[in-house]
Design a protein around this motif. Structure first.
Motif, short mmCIF file in Angstrom:
data_model
loop_
_atom_site.label_atom_id
_atom_site.label_comp_id
_atom_site.label_asym_id
_atom_site.label_seq_id
_atom_site.Cartn_x
_atom_site.Cartn_y
_atom_site.Cartn_z
N PRO A 166 15.53 32.57 19.74
CA PRO A 166 15.90 32.02 20.83
C PRO A 166 17.58 32.08 20.99
O PRO A 166 18.09 31.67 20.02
CB PRO A 166 15.18 31.11 21.33
CG PRO A 166 14.86 30.06 20.13
CD PRO A 166 14.84 31.19 19.25
N TYR A 167 18.04 31.96 22.14
CA TYR A 167 19.60 31.64 22.32
C TYR A 167 19.66 30.23 23.43
O TYR A 167 18.81 30.07 24.06
CB TYR A 167 20.20 32.77 22.91
CG TYR A 167 19.53 33.26 24.26
CD1 TYR A 167 19.64 32.91 25.48
CD2 TYR A 167 18.53 34.29 24.20
CE1 TYR A 167 19.16 33.26 26.66
CE2 TYR A 167 18.01 34.91 25.21
CZ TYR A 167 18.05 34.44 26.59
OH TYR A 167 17.51 34.65 27.58
N ILE A 168 20.70 29.65 23.24
CA ILE A 168 21.04 28.67 24.30
C ILE A 168 21.28 29.16 25.65
O ILE A 168 20.47 28.63 26.56
CB ILE A 168 22.29 27.97 23.80
CG1 ILE A 168 22.14 27.29 22.28
CG2 ILE A 168 22.49 26.71 24.93
CD1 ILE A 168 23.37 26.59 21.78
N SER A 169 21.89 30.08 25.71
CA SER A 169 22.21 30.92 27.02
C SER A 169 22.81 32.24 26.78
O SER A 169 23.52 32.05 25.58
CB SER A 169 22.85 29.86 27.94
OG SER A 169 24.46 29.99 27.54
N ILE A 170 22.69 33.05 27.85
CA ILE A 170 23.47 34.32 27.58
C ILE A 170 24.92 34.06 27.61
O ILE A 170 25.73 34.60 26.78
CB ILE A 170 23.21 35.26 28.86
CG1 ILE A 170 21.61 35.51 29.03
CG2 ILE A 170 23.96 36.58 29.03
CD1 ILE A 170 21.11 36.28 27.78
N LYS A 171 25.37 33.23 28.42
CA LYS A 171 26.91 32.70 28.35
C LYS A 171 27.28 32.29 26.88
O LYS A 171 28.37 32.65 26.54
CB LYS A 171 27.03 31.68 29.46
CG LYS A 171 28.66 31.26 29.81
CD LYS A 171 28.36 30.32 31.03
CE LYS A 171 29.86 30.42 31.54
NZ LYS A 171 30.14 30.92 32.90
N THR A 217 25.67 32.24 34.69
CA THR A 217 24.80 31.58 33.83
C THR A 217 23.38 32.23 34.05
O THR A 217 22.64 31.59 34.75
CB THR A 217 24.91 30.38 34.13
OG1 THR A 217 26.09 29.67 33.94
CG2 THR A 217 24.06 28.96 33.17
N TYR A 218 22.95 33.20 33.43
CA TYR A 218 21.62 33.57 33.58
C TYR A 218 20.92 33.09 32.26
O TYR A 218 21.23 33.16 31.26
CB TYR A 218 21.57 35.19 33.54
CG TYR A 218 22.18 35.95 34.75
CD1 TYR A 218 21.76 35.59 35.99
CD2 TYR A 218 23.09 36.71 34.68
CE1 TYR A 218 22.08 36.16 36.98
CE2 TYR A 218 23.62 37.33 35.72
CZ TYR A 218 23.06 37.03 37.15
OH TYR A 218 23.55 37.53 38.19
N TYR A 219 19.46 32.77 32.45
CA TYR A 219 18.59 32.40 31.36
C TYR A 219 19.40 31.39 30.61
O TYR A 219 19.45 31.74 29.36
CB TYR A 219 18.20 33.65 30.57
CG TYR A 219 17.31 34.42 31.47
CD1 TYR A 219 16.32 33.93 31.78
CD2 TYR A 219 17.53 35.65 31.75
CE1 TYR A 219 15.33 34.44 32.74
CE2 TYR A 219 16.60 36.59 32.45
CZ TYR A 219 15.63 35.76 32.96
OH TYR A 219 14.59 36.63 33.56
N ASP A 220 19.71 30.02 31.04
CA ASP A 220 20.24 29.11 30.22
C ASP A 220 19.03 28.38 29.64
O ASP A 220 18.24 27.43 30.20
CB ASP A 220 21.04 28.26 31.39
CG ASP A 220 21.58 27.09 30.46
OD1 ASP A 220 21.11 26.70 29.30
OD2 ASP A 220 22.60 26.52 30.99
N ASN A 221 18.48 28.60 28.26
CA ASN A 221 17.27 28.25 27.84
C ASN A 221 17.46 26.64 27.68
O ASN A 221 16.46 25.93 27.57
CB ASN A 221 17.25 29.04 26.26
CG ASN A 221 16.44 30.28 26.72
OD1 ASN A 221 16.05 30.43 27.65
ND2 ASN A 221 16.43 31.08 25.71
#
Length: 125
Positions: A42-47, A64-68
């Motif tokens: 997983p990632y922290i966020s796309i940004k 800021t899309y999909y800010d996990n």
């Protein structure tokens, strides 16, 4: 049908964002508690991924899309009272290879550390 508690959500790489977000929406909107969420690489966020590859200048161009990290904080935070303590925590498994060159492992470490910091009792990596 299959009870929600027997449904596992799985997200790999880019799919980790929708999987985590779906767990939160299921809990908050429908008062369903899924059986667990498995996040692979997983990632922290796309940004943050953009920042990893193109420094801060590149990340400024990405919304800021999909800010996990934010979704994880929300998922670990307040939950609908109707779910009680039992429904508060969605079991979470985070998998990531230490030599991953696409999404760097610190993303998973950050998500895991945040879940632990939030008091999540059912998180493993």
């Amino acid at each position: 049908g299959i009870p929600c508690s027997q449904v596992l959500l799985f997200g790999r790489s880019l799919g980790s964002g929708p999987a985590l977000r779906l767990a939160k929406i299921a809990r908050d909107r429908y008062h369903w508690t899924v059986g667990g969420v498995v996040l692979q690489c997983p990632y922290i966020s796309i940004k943050q991924i953009a920042s990893d590859y193109a420094c801060m200048a590149g990340s400024m161009l990405i919304p800021t899309y999909y800010d996990n990290l934010c979704t994880l904080k929300d998922l670990c935070g307040d939950c609908p009272e109707s779910l009680g303590d039992e429904g508060r925590w969605v079991p979470l498994l985070i998998l990531h290879g230490e030599q991953d060159e696409v999404i760097w492992p610190y993303h998973s470490h950050t998500l895991y550390d945040e879940a632990v910091r939030q008091g999540h009792p059912m998180v493993e990596k």
